[in-house]
Write a protein that holds these residues in place. Structure first.
Motif, PDB file in Angstrom:
ATOM      1  N   THR A 164      -0.067   4.822  -8.233  1.00  0.00           N
ATOM      2  CA  THR A 164       0.153   4.717  -9.896  1.00  0.00           C
ATOM      3  C   THR A 164       1.435   4.314  -9.917  1.00  0.00           C
ATOM      4  O   THR A 164       1.687   3.390 -10.984  1.00  0.00           O
ATOM      5  N   ALA A 165       2.482   4.979  -9.354  1.00  0.00           N
ATOM      6  CA  ALA A 165       3.915   4.810  -9.226  1.00  0.00           C
ATOM      7  C   ALA A 165       4.284   2.855  -8.986  1.00  0.00           C
ATOM      8  O   ALA A 165       4.911   2.345  -9.807  1.00  0.00           O
ATOM      9  N   GLY A 166       3.393   2.381  -8.047  1.00  0.00           N
ATOM     10  CA  GLY A 166       3.860   1.366  -7.568  1.00  0.00           C
ATOM     11  C   GLY A 166       3.279   0.233  -8.640  1.00  0.00           C
ATOM     12  O   GLY A 166       3.654  -0.806  -9.000  1.00  0.00           O
ATOM     13  N   LEU A 167       2.071   0.533  -9.232  1.00  0.00           N
ATOM     14  CA  LEU A 167       1.469  -0.232 -10.403  1.00  0.00           C
ATOM     15  C   LEU A 167       2.254  -0.091 -11.676  1.00  0.00           C
ATOM     16  O   LEU A 167       2.302  -1.190 -12.517  1.00  0.00           O
ATOM     17  N   ILE A 168       2.856   1.211 -11.754  1.00  0.00           N
ATOM     18  CA  ILE A 168       3.665   1.143 -13.348  1.00  0.00           C
ATOM     19  C   ILE A 168       4.841   0.414 -12.747  1.00  0.00           C
ATOM     20  O   ILE A 168       5.269  -0.682 -13.786  1.00  0.00           O
ATOM     21  N   ALA A 169       5.498   0.089 -11.911  1.00  0.00           N
ATOM     22  CA  ALA A 169       6.564  -0.701 -11.614  1.00  0.00           C
ATOM     23  C   ALA A 169       6.091  -2.172 -11.767  1.00  0.00           C
ATOM     24  O   ALA A 169       6.839  -2.749 -12.593  1.00  0.00           O
ATOM     25  N   ASP A 170       4.984  -2.631 -11.388  1.00  0.00           N
ATOM     26  CA  ASP A 170       4.602  -3.863 -11.688  1.00  0.00           C
ATOM     27  C   ASP A 170       4.366  -4.483 -13.112  1.00  0.00           C
ATOM     28  O   ASP A 170       4.910  -5.376 -13.474  1.00  0.00           O
ATOM     29  N   GLN A 171       3.813  -3.301 -13.914  1.00  0.00           N
ATOM     30  CA  GLN A 171       3.702  -3.509 -15.152  1.00  0.00           C
ATOM     31  C   GLN A 171       4.913  -3.480 -15.930  1.00  0.00           C
ATOM     32  O   GLN A 171       5.159  -4.416 -16.917  1.00  0.00           O
ATOM     33  N   VAL A 172       5.699  -2.645 -15.754  1.00  0.00           N
ATOM     34  CA  VAL A 172       7.162  -2.904 -16.132  1.00  0.00           C
ATOM     35  C   VAL A 172       8.125  -3.960 -15.953  1.00  0.00           C
ATOM     36  O   VAL A 172       8.386  -4.747 -16.795  1.00  0.00           O
TER      37      VAL A 172
END
Length: 319
Positions: free
Chosen positions: A155-163
């Motif tokens: 999830t943390a990696g995906l949030i980084a992508d989204q940001v």
């Protein structure tokens, strides 16, 4: 020598200019605040994770207060408006924030980028248990993915992508660096949890909770879910007398005498089991769905998971 009258006259003449400067400064301050990139997060668990990723690169607003219930918390008109002014909205989804999801939908329809974390991490589905539930939800996706720290790493990696993709003005290198540091801490958490749970004998690795919230933890670390006082994935449901009978029978058969109840929920329902099982049940509080205020034991996701792991291990060893 300047007289008081002349001083007053000079101040009077300067007043319009001073007011203009003050208004200009206020407008500039407001503009600079409004120009800051904004990420809005629904739950406080995801809010803490998102802040670790974003750091100082954007303002992160978390809608759910500490010690709240994600199934029942609502928004004020001001909070609902914040969603539509965000550059990115991060939400758990899969039905968790039951009173907030319509506001997330409205923000999406107005053009705001949104990210449903639960849907993106290969969600598990609710399973029927010995207590007979959650019958209505069996086969439906379980939103409580954060009890598995490996899924939180994803999830943390995906949030980084989204940001990086949706929030203008952030520095991608800093976002990636923040994510890398946090990923190491999450990996350490997983290792520590494994070592802690290894102390629990296989025959005692059985969970009874206030409602069905630890399916991901059970799947990741090898626990059996015996049942829940509320045979549902939401705290908004209520148990029937037959539900309680089914659960107490399952507990007797599995020789389970410990019930883990969320610290943000009243323990009245779990206390009923003490009567059903002759007073031989311990009710132990966990922080399963909400962080606490800072300094209260579970102010961050990492603190919450470590506190829960210690409490569960001690509770089940002594079961």
């Amino acid at each position: 020598m300047t007289t008081p009258t002349r001083t007053v006259l000079r101040l009077h003449r300067l007043l319009p200019a001073l007011l203009t400067l003050a208004l200009a400064a206020t407008a500039t301050a407001c503009a600079s605040t409004d120009d800051r990139p904004k990420v809005v997060v629904t739950t406080n668990i995801l809010g803490d994770i998102t802040r670790e990723i974003v750091g100082d690169e954007a303002d992160v607003t978390v809608l759910m207060k500490p010690n709240a219930d994600p199934h029942s918390f609502g928004l004020s008109a001001v909070q609902a408006a914040e969603l539509e002014r965000a550059d990115l909205v991060v939400f758990n989804g899969l039905g968790l924030e039951e009173n907030v999801l319509r506001h997330v939908d409205a923000a999406r329809e107005s053009g705001v980028a949104t990210f449903e974390a639960g849907k993106a991490v290969n969600p598990l589905t609710f399973q029927a248990h010995a207590d007979g539930g959650p019958e209505e939800e069996a086969g439906q996706p379980d939103p409580h993915f954060w009890t598995d720290p490996d899924r939180v790493r994803k999830t943390a990696g995906l949030i980084a992508d989204q940001v990086i993709e949706n929030v203008d003005g952030v520095n991608p290198k800093r976002i990636r660096a923040n994510t890398g540091r946090y990923d190491e801490r999450l990996a350490d958490l997983t290792t520590w949890m494994e070592k802690s749970f290894d102390r629990i004998p296989d025959r005692k690795r059985a969970l009874v909770t206030n409602h069905h919230v630890f399916g991901y933890l059970a799947d990741r670390f090898g626990f059996r879910v015996i049942g829940a006082v509320i045979p549902s994935g939401t705290t908004l449901a209520s148990p029937s007398s037959s539900d309680l009978r089914s659960l107490t029978e399952a507990m007797r058969e599995a020789e389970v005498r410990t019930v883990f109840a969320d610290s943000s929920q009243p323990k009245r329902l779990a206390e009923v089991l003490r009567t059903e099982l002759g007073g031989r049940v311990r009710v132990v509080a966990l922080h399963s769905e909400s962080l606490t205020d800072k300094g209260e034991g579970a102010g961050t996701y990492l603190q919450m998971m470590r506190a829960n792991t210690t409490t569960m291990t001690d509770g089940l060893i002594g079961n």
